[in-house]
Design an enzyme around this catalytic site. Sequence first.
Site, short mmCIF file in Angstrom:
data_model
loop_
_atom_site.label_atom_id
_atom_site.label_comp_id
_atom_site.label_asym_id
_atom_site.label_seq_id
_atom_site.Cartn_x
_atom_site.Cartn_y
_atom_site.Cartn_z
N SER A 8 -0.32 -1.89 4.19
CA SER A 8 1.05 -1.43 3.94
C SER A 8 1.65 -2.01 2.68
O SER A 8 2.88 -2.08 2.54
CB SER A 8 1.96 -1.74 5.15
N ASP A 39 -8.53 4.32 -0.30
CA ASP A 39 -7.55 4.38 -1.39
C ASP A 39 -8.28 4.30 -2.72
O ASP A 39 -9.12 3.41 -2.93
CB ASP A 39 -6.55 3.23 -1.26
N TYR A 88 7.05 4.05 4.03
CA TYR A 88 7.49 4.40 5.38
C TYR A 88 8.92 4.88 5.47
O TYR A 88 9.41 5.15 6.57
CB TYR A 88 7.26 3.21 6.32
N ASN A 112 -9.35 1.62 5.03
CA ASN A 112 -8.53 1.29 6.19
C ASN A 112 -9.16 1.90 7.43
O ASN A 112 -9.36 3.12 7.48
CB ASN A 112 -7.11 1.83 5.97
N GLU A 169 -9.81 0.11 -1.68
CA GLU A 169 -9.95 -0.47 -0.35
C GLU A 169 -10.07 0.65 0.68
O GLU A 169 -9.86 1.83 0.37
CB GLU A 169 -8.77 -1.37 -0.01
N GLU A 193 3.01 -5.60 10.32
CA GLU A 193 3.06 -4.13 10.36
C GLU A 193 3.33 -3.59 11.75
O GLU A 193 3.02 -2.44 12.06
CB GLU A 193 1.74 -3.58 9.81
N GLY A 207 -2.42 4.71 8.85
CA GLY A 207 -1.10 5.02 9.38
C GLY A 207 -1.03 6.44 9.90
O GLY A 207 -1.66 7.35 9.36
N ARG A 254 -9.50 5.77 6.06
CA ARG A 254 -8.81 6.24 4.87
C ARG A 254 -9.18 5.34 3.72
O ARG A 254 -9.12 4.11 3.82
CB ARG A 254 -7.29 6.21 5.05
#
Length: 316
Positions: free
Chosen positions: A155, A265, A224, A280, A278, A19, A284, A263
């Site tokens: 990602s 999900d 992205y 993070n 999950e 990433e 991003g 963050r």
Amino acid sequence: MTTSSSPRVVILAGGLSHERDVSLRSGRRVAEALRGAGVDVSVHDVDSDLVPALTQLRPDLVWPVLHGASGEDGSVRDVVQLLGLRLLGTGPRASRVAWSKPIAKTVAARAGLTTPDFVTLPQSLFRELGANRVLDAIVSRLGLPLVVKPSRGGSALGVNLVTHADELPRAMVDCFSYSDTALVERAAIGTEVAVSVVDTGDGPVALPAVEIVTEGPYDYDARYNPGRVEYFAPARLSESLTAAVGAVAVAAHEALGLERISRTDLIVGEDGTVWFLEVNVAPGMTETSLLPQAAEAAGHNLGDLYRSLVEASLRG
């Protein structure tokens, strides 16, 4: 810590994970926003020059905007703390817990959150026991559809939705190309949302949920490169579900011992069940990333928000 009105911040971006490119883009965006808010910022890659640079610069704060291994597994954060420098974000120990999806799911479940049933399989054990036998047992136990993903990483690299049993072997091979351990979980079906959490000094607060709509997989390219995904910020949820997903994200943030920014999900099922997938610790920050979208939906100026995170981290 400096008492100047312009704290000195080093953004860590890049690294050697899959990433890397996303991290570089995220780092540039954060740096630009902070400069616009009057913060003295420099961006540094994670390479052999990092330790000498940090030792010489002695910044007030180091903000790791690193995605993937080393950036999110706690190791770079360990090095920053070894140098006696302050971090923005989650420390190394909690980062290691959040980085491992199976462990994070287990912690979340113990905290009362709902997460899809799953198994984890190291590649070595998978081969030793016989792939076909193991795959048959997975389908028998968890059913279909399934999601196969690396036990660590982000990602959506190596992530596949499996709707038929004959797709499972290929999904496992793809997963093992990114990680030596696969997490296979029962697919949660519903509305996909991401909820970012920020703490600018008064405790963790959920930003508006961002709904993710895509006809194909929400994979690396979709995340992205603009055009493949439609985002709704805030998500098109009822008032009660909006409160529920925010509460789950904050609960995950607290249960996992995360700091300043995260963050989560989630999937919102048709019956209103909020499924934790999950979390993070280094979300991003690119132009298409979810946290910036959520912050703007909440009416935040990104530079001001990021500066508030910096100042809160400097206060301790």
